[in-house]
Design a protein around this motif. Structure first.
Motif, PDB file in Angstrom:
ATOM      1  N   THR A 162     -20.803  -1.990 -38.269  1.00 29.34           N
ATOM      2  CA  THR A 162     -19.444  -1.138 -38.178  1.00 29.34           C
ATOM      3  C   THR A 162     -19.198  -0.492 -36.943  1.00 29.34           C
ATOM      4  N   GLU A 163     -18.217  -0.629 -36.430  1.00 32.06           N
ATOM      5  CA  GLU A 163     -17.440  -0.077 -35.306  1.00 32.06           C
ATOM      6  C   GLU A 163     -17.164   1.313 -35.345  1.00 32.06           C
ATOM      7  N   PHE A 164     -17.396   2.271 -34.338  1.00 38.17           N
ATOM      8  CA  PHE A 164     -16.683   3.744 -34.391  1.00 38.17           C
ATOM      9  C   PHE A 164     -16.606   4.042 -32.954  1.00 38.17           C
ATOM     10  N   TYR A 165     -15.614   4.839 -32.787  1.00 42.26           N
ATOM     11  CA  TYR A 165     -15.205   5.716 -31.541  1.00 42.26           C
ATOM     12  C   TYR A 165     -16.071   6.854 -31.414  1.00 42.26           C
ATOM     13  N   ILE A 166     -16.452   6.997 -30.241  1.00 45.54           N
ATOM     14  CA  ILE A 166     -17.139   8.172 -29.776  1.00 45.54           C
ATOM     15  C   ILE A 166     -16.492   9.060 -28.485  1.00 45.54           C
ATOM     16  N   GLY A 167     -15.969  10.059 -28.770  1.00 43.76           N
ATOM     17  CA  GLY A 167     -15.659  10.547 -27.329  1.00 43.76           C
ATOM     18  C   GLY A 167     -16.534  11.847 -27.113  1.00 43.76           C
ATOM     19  N   LEU A 168     -16.670  11.982 -25.714  1.00 39.78           N
ATOM     20  CA  LEU A 168     -17.435  13.066 -24.949  1.00 39.78           C
ATOM     21  C   LEU A 168     -16.575  13.682 -23.953  1.00 39.78           C
TER      22      LEU A 168
END
Length: 201
Positions: A162-168
């Motif tokens: 499964t693909e996710f977005y992660i922002g930092l």
């Protein structure tokens, strides 16, 4: 959060890095794929999370595709640690320390409430994780957006990769990288977090 279409961003790179879990230490390790022209690219979705519009970033060349080497090591390490601590609910206290103020604000919760696991971070089982990889959506000073592909081990829910977005964000120069966004790239059915703690993805 709503995702906005932004020209020039959302052009995912090849999956080219692995999330390695060794003795509880998390690190993103770059893996050479050889000739990029012969490697299948990740799908181009043309979307990025809300708050990442290029017009808000003067001086940024939106036509330049970011490279994995553009992502600071500290940001990769923070992303990897957050996946285990908060996404996998393995160490919610540590997840709190890795959460940026914007993510905490979206939770509208105290630290004690965060520790219940009822947080705005979509749960995904990370124990027995077979692997993870990331591609780079966006890199600007103090700001990184990645797509993370998680491949779970055997699970009763029958979950697949499964693909996710992660922002930092890095708010101050030489300051810590903290996670301000986490959500699946596509709508997915994932199990409830252990202990009844939900997730508002």
């Amino acid at each position: 959060m709503e995702r906005l279409r932004t020209p020039g961003f959302g052009r995912a790179l090849l999956w080219g890095s692995a999330l390695v879990l060794i003795a509880g230490v998390v690190a993103f390790i770059t893996v050479s794929l050889g000739n990029n022209d012969s490697s299948p690219p990740a799908a181009d979705r043309g979307t990025v999370p809300s708050g990442y519009a290029s017009e808000d970033l003067p001086g940024v060349d939106t036509q330049t595709t970011p490279k994995e080497s553009d992502v600071p090591k500290a940001a990769r390490e923070a992303a990897g640690a957050f996946v285990l601590a908060a996404v996998g609910r393995e160490d919610l206290a540590k997840g709190w320390t890795l959460a940026d103020k914007d993510l905490r604000a979206s939770c509208a919760c105290t630290r004690e409430e965060w520790l219940t696991g009822n947080i705005p971070v979509q749960y995904f089982p990370t124990k027995g994780l077979k692997g993870a990889a990331f591609s780079v959506d966006e890199v600007t000073p103090g700001h990184v957006v990645l797509q993370v592909l998680l491949t779970p081990g055997k699970n009763k829910e029958g979950l697949g990769a499964t693909e996710f977005y992660i922002g930092l964000r890095q708010r101050q120069k030489n300051g810590p990288w903290l996670v301000d966004y986490w959500a699946p790239v596509n709508v997915v059915a994932v199990p409830a977090a252990p202990g009844g703690g939900g997730a508002d993805g």
